[in-house]
Design a protein around this motif. Structure first.
Motif, PDB file in Angstrom:
ATOM      1  N   GLU A   1       6.453  -3.679  -2.854  1.00 16.37           N
ATOM      2  CA  GLU A   1       7.717  -3.631  -2.115  1.00 16.37           C
ATOM      3  C   GLU A   1       7.500  -4.357  -0.806  1.00 16.37           C
ATOM      4  OE1 GLU A   1      10.936  -0.392  -0.283  1.00 16.37           O
ATOM      5  OE2 GLU A   1       9.261   0.291  -1.518  1.00 16.37           O
ATOM      6  N   SER A   2       8.469  -5.179  -0.418  1.00 14.49           N
ATOM      7  CA  SER A   2       8.294  -5.972   0.795  1.00 14.49           C
ATOM      8  C   SER A   2       9.557  -5.982   1.626  1.00 14.49           C
ATOM      9  CB  SER A   2       7.919  -7.413   0.449  1.00 14.49           C
ATOM     10  OG  SER A   2       7.867  -8.210   1.626  1.00 14.49           O
ATOM     11  N   ARG A   3       9.355  -5.840   2.936  1.00  6.89           N
ATOM     12  CA  ARG A   3      10.430  -6.042   3.900  1.00  6.89           C
ATOM     13  C   ARG A   3      10.010  -7.126   4.891  1.00  6.89           C
ATOM     14  NH1 ARG A   3      13.473  -0.841   5.987  1.00  6.89           N
ATOM     15  NH2 ARG A   3      14.903  -2.554   6.486  1.00  6.89           N
ATOM     16  N   SER A   4       9.272  -8.105   4.344  1.00  3.50           N
ATOM     17  CA  SER A   4       8.832  -9.242   5.141  1.00  3.50           C
ATOM     18  C   SER A   4       8.929 -10.509   4.301  1.00  3.50           C
ATOM     19  CB  SER A   4       7.388  -9.055   5.593  1.00  3.50           C
ATOM     20  OG  SER A   4       6.863 -10.264   6.111  1.00  3.50           O
ATOM     21  N   PRO A   5       9.681 -11.519   4.750  1.00  5.30           N
ATOM     22  CA  PRO A   5       9.758 -12.762   3.990  1.00  5.30           C
ATOM     23  C   PRO A   5       8.432 -13.508   3.927  1.00  5.30           C
ATOM     24  CG  PRO A   5      10.838 -12.994   6.125  1.00  5.30           C
ATOM     25  CD  PRO A   5      10.525 -11.543   5.966  1.00  5.30           C
ATOM     26  N   ALA A   6       7.511 -13.202   4.841  1.00  2.00           N
ATOM     27  CA  ALA A   6       6.223 -13.895   4.864  1.00  2.00           C
ATOM     28  C   ALA A   6       5.299 -13.416   3.758  1.00  2.00           C
ATOM     29  CB  ALA A   6       5.552 -13.707   6.223  1.00  2.00           C
ATOM     30  N   VAL A   7       5.546 -12.212   3.246  1.00  3.67           N
ATOM     31  CA  VAL A   7       4.686 -11.643   2.192  1.00  3.67           C
ATOM     32  C   VAL A   7       5.589 -11.097   1.095  1.00  3.67           C
ATOM     33  CG1 VAL A   7       2.801 -10.057   1.690  1.00  3.67           C
ATOM     34  CG2 VAL A   7       3.023 -11.000   3.992  1.00  3.67           C
ATOM     35  N   PRO A   8       6.007 -11.947   0.172  1.00  2.00           N
ATOM     36  CA  PRO A   8       6.971 -11.511  -0.842  1.00  2.00           C
ATOM     37  C   PRO A   8       6.377 -10.521  -1.836  1.00  2.00           C
ATOM     38  CG  PRO A   8       6.311 -13.798  -1.195  1.00  2.00           C
ATOM     39  CD  PRO A   8       5.709 -13.377   0.096  1.00  2.00           C
ATOM     40  N   GLU A   9       7.253  -9.776  -2.472  1.00  2.00           N
ATOM     41  CA  GLU A   9       6.838  -8.854  -3.523  1.00  2.00           C
ATOM     42  C   GLU A   9       6.082  -9.615  -4.614  1.00  2.00           C
ATOM     43  OE1 GLU A   9       9.197  -6.058  -6.693  1.00  2.00           O
ATOM     44  OE2 GLU A   9       9.831  -5.962  -4.583  1.00  2.00           O
ATOM     45  N   GLY A  10       5.017  -9.025  -5.095  1.00  2.45           N
ATOM     46  CA  GLY A  10       4.190  -9.668  -6.105  1.00  2.45           C
ATOM     47  C   GLY A  10       2.988 -10.401  -5.545  1.00  2.45           C
ATOM     48  N   SER A  11       2.926 -10.570  -4.220  1.00  4.20           N
ATOM     49  CA  SER A  11       1.799 -11.280  -3.609  1.00  4.20           C
ATOM     50  C   SER A  11       0.497 -10.505  -3.799  1.00  4.20           C
ATOM     51  CB  SER A  11       2.037 -11.485  -2.109  1.00  4.20           C
ATOM     52  OG  SER A  11       3.179 -12.257  -1.855  1.00  4.20           O
ATOM     53  N   LEU A  12      -0.580 -11.249  -4.015  1.00  5.30           N
ATOM     54  CA  LEU A  12      -1.926 -10.689  -3.987  1.00  5.30           C
ATOM     55  C   LEU A  12      -2.410 -10.778  -2.546  1.00  5.30           C
ATOM     56  CD1 LEU A  12      -4.165  -9.660  -6.012  1.00  5.30           C
ATOM     57  CD2 LEU A  12      -5.152 -11.950  -5.796  1.00  5.30           C
ATOM     58  N   VAL A  13      -2.878  -9.651  -1.985  1.00  6.06           N
ATOM     59  CA  VAL A  13      -3.213  -9.642  -0.565  1.00  6.06           C
ATOM     60  C   VAL A  13      -4.555  -8.958  -0.324  1.00  6.06           C
ATOM     61  CG1 VAL A  13      -0.807  -9.691   0.197  1.00  6.06           C
ATOM     62  CG2 VAL A  13      -1.949  -7.482  -0.157  1.00  6.06           C
ATOM     63  N   LEU A  14      -5.192  -9.364   0.757  1.00  8.34           N
ATOM     64  CA  LEU A  14      -6.399  -8.726   1.271  1.00  8.34           C
ATOM     65  C   LEU A  14      -6.013  -7.898   2.480  1.00  8.34           C
ATOM     66  CD1 LEU A  14      -9.577  -8.571   1.306  1.00  8.34           C
ATOM     67  CD2 LEU A  14      -9.491 -10.481   2.914  1.00  8.34           C
ATOM     68  N   ALA A  15      -6.535  -6.662   2.551  1.00  2.10           N
ATOM     69  CA  ALA A  15      -6.187  -5.783   3.655  1.00  2.10           C
ATOM     70  C   ALA A  15      -7.385  -4.914   4.021  1.00  2.10           C
ATOM     71  CB  ALA A  15      -5.000  -4.893   3.283  1.00  2.10           C
ATOM     72  N   ASP A  16      -7.384  -4.433   5.251  1.00  5.39           N
ATOM     73  CA  ASP A  16      -8.408  -3.490   5.712  1.00  5.39           C
ATOM     74  C   ASP A  16      -7.897  -2.075   5.439  1.00  5.39           C
ATOM     75  OD1 ASP A  16     -10.719  -2.508   6.939  1.00  5.39           O
ATOM     76  OD2 ASP A  16      -9.755  -2.426   8.909  1.00  5.39           O
ATOM     77  N   ALA A  17      -7.685  -1.773   4.180  1.00  8.05           N
ATOM     78  CA  ALA A  17      -7.017  -0.518   3.821  1.00  8.05           C
ATOM     79  C   ALA A  17      -7.591   0.072   2.543  1.00  8.05           C
ATOM     80  CB  ALA A  17      -5.518  -0.746   3.672  1.00  8.05           C
ATOM     81  N   ALA A  18      -8.917   0.028   2.425  1.00  5.61           N
ATOM     82  CA  ALA A  18      -9.557   0.653   1.267  1.00  5.61           C
ATOM     83  C   ALA A  18      -9.488   2.169   1.384  1.00  5.61           C
ATOM     84  CB  ALA A  18     -11.008   0.199   1.163  1.00  5.61           C
ATOM     85  N   TRP A  19     -10.080   2.851   0.412  1.00  2.00           N
ATOM     86  CA  TRP A  19     -10.171   4.309   0.371  1.00  2.00           C
ATOM     87  C   TRP A  19      -8.810   4.972   0.161  1.00  2.00           C
ATOM     88  CZ3 TRP A  19     -15.054   6.373   0.262  1.00  2.00           C
ATOM     89  CH2 TRP A  19     -16.105   5.548   0.709  1.00  2.00           C
ATOM     90  N   ARG A  20      -7.882   4.266  -0.489  1.00  2.00           N
ATOM     91  CA  ARG A  20      -6.576   4.833  -0.845  1.00  2.00           C
ATOM     92  C   ARG A  20      -6.013   4.031  -2.012  1.00  2.00           C
ATOM     93  NH1 ARG A  20      -4.443   3.916   4.961  1.00  2.00           N
ATOM     94  NH2 ARG A  20      -6.629   3.406   5.215  1.00  2.00           N
ATOM     95  N   ASP A  21      -5.053   4.625  -2.713  1.00  4.47           N
ATOM     96  CA  ASP A  21      -4.489   3.916  -3.864  1.00  4.47           C
ATOM     97  C   ASP A  21      -3.264   3.085  -3.508  1.00  4.47           C
ATOM     98  OD1 ASP A  21      -2.819   6.087  -3.421  1.00  4.47           O
ATOM     99  OD2 ASP A  21      -2.825   6.794  -5.501  1.00  4.47           O
ATOM    100  N   VAL A  22      -2.531   3.500  -2.489  1.00  4.08           N
ATOM    101  CA  VAL A  22      -1.322   2.804  -2.044  1.00  4.08           C
ATOM    102  C   VAL A  22      -1.314   2.844  -0.518  1.00  4.08           C
ATOM    103  CG1 VAL A  22       1.202   2.735  -2.110  1.00  4.08           C
ATOM    104  CG2 VAL A  22      -0.049   3.535  -4.115  1.00  4.08           C
TER     105      VAL A  22
END
Length: 338
Positions: A81-102
């Protein structure tokens, strides 16, 4: 709508080696995405040795996790789900957000990844991610590797060390030597990865094992272990040797400061340079690294190995196993299909 998540939190600060009681798995409802945010379903997460330091209180290069805080680290996910045009839904992304499922994240805090044939998402946590860049920066910038250098890598079967040795070999090292913690890892280094020599550091004093593996000395040392390995490397260095100090996992669970190398005086006569570094200070090398290493991976010149565990429930056991040397190559936790 609120977003249901499962997250690992730090429950207590460990004294010595961490235990499962130091972690807590919780179910939460996070607020739905606001403008400029995205919801990311995590596909794979990373466990890394540096995370042990984040369990401790006190100032370090990475902020400590607080008791009751959901832990963080590298993860690759799919934007659902996206509320940013810079990162559309379906994008594969890298984040500093491990240790969780969502996770619900600011779009500015994720990096959209290319989806290339033969490059699974997990590679962006390993060979094309922080460990790979660490190996590249340490070898070529910190240790100033030059063709015909003899190179010694401690912890050579891990995510970083296994790449350092291959980068050196592919760029004309005269000799590549590695240390590891099991006979199976030693065989992997000298077999599939093409190291000239390797040894199990449990087999005797590291200085003697290194002397046998590199009888003409070493010019470059890439250190992931510290302690006895660092002392051995100082003794084995040729004149003008250069060391990149990346980690010291041998002392991460120490409750008292471990003794330092006893032969530091050799640094003067041998005119040595030892440089500690943090990869986050060298992101200017990322584009060069990504271009060259992607080519090495897709051509098959670079051997990539992962130790994969399944499911968020197994994340803590996987991390503890990593700290005991239970990985060959990059250790990751698979959370969902892509």
């Amino acid at each position: 709508m609120p977003v249901a998540t499962r997250e690992w939190q730090l429950a207590a600060r460990p004294h010595g080696e961490p235990t499962p009681d130091d972690f807590r798995l919780v179910e939460l409802e996070r607020p739905g995405p606001a403008e400029g945010q995205v919801v990311v379903r995590m596909l794979v997460m990373s466990v890394d040795p540096y995370m042990r330091g984040r369990m401790n209180a006190g100032k370090s290069y990475a902020a400590p996790w607080e008791i009751g805080e959901t832990m963080k680290g590298g993860a690759v996910g799919r934007v659902v789900e996206s509320r940013s045009p810079a990162v559309p839904e379906g994008s594969l992304v890298l984040a500093d957000a491990a240790w969780r499922d969502v996770a619900v994240l600011d779009a500015a805090h994720v990096r959209v990844l290319p989806e290339l044939p033969g490059i699974p998402p997990s590679y962006y946590l390993g060979v094309l991610g922080m460990p790979g860049l660490t190996a590249w920066v340490g070898l070529f910038r910190m240790a100033e590797f030059r063709e015909a250098d003899a190179v010694f890598v401690s912890g050579a079967a891990g995510a970083v060390g296994s790449l350092v040795g291959q980068f050196a070999r592919l760029n004309g090292a005269s000799r590549v030597v590695g240390s590891a913690g099991t006979p199976e890892k030693v065989r992997w280094l000298t077999g599939e990865l093409g190291f000239d020599a390797a040894f199990d550091y449990h087999d005797g004093p590291v200085a003697e094992l290194l002397r046998d593996a590199a009888p003409e000395g070493i010019d470059v040392f890439f250190d992931n272990v510290g302690g006895e390995h660092l002392e051995a490397a100082i003794g084995a260095f040729n004149e003008h040797g250069r060391g990149a100090l990346c980690g010291a996992i041998s002392g991460y669970n120490a409750v008292e400061p471990p003794p330092g190398p006893r032969n530091m005086f050799l640094m003067v006569g041998k005119k040595l340079s030892l440089r500690g570094f943090i990869v986050g200070d060298h992101t200017d090398m990322r584009d060069e690294f990504t271009t060259k290493v992607t080519r090495m991976v897709t051509s098959g010149d670079l051997v990539v190995r992962e130790t994969v565990r399944d499911g968020l429930d197994d994340a803590v056991d996987t991390f503890l196993d990593l700290l005991r040397g239970g990985n060959t190559g990059k250790m990751i936790v698979k959370l969902a299909e892509g």
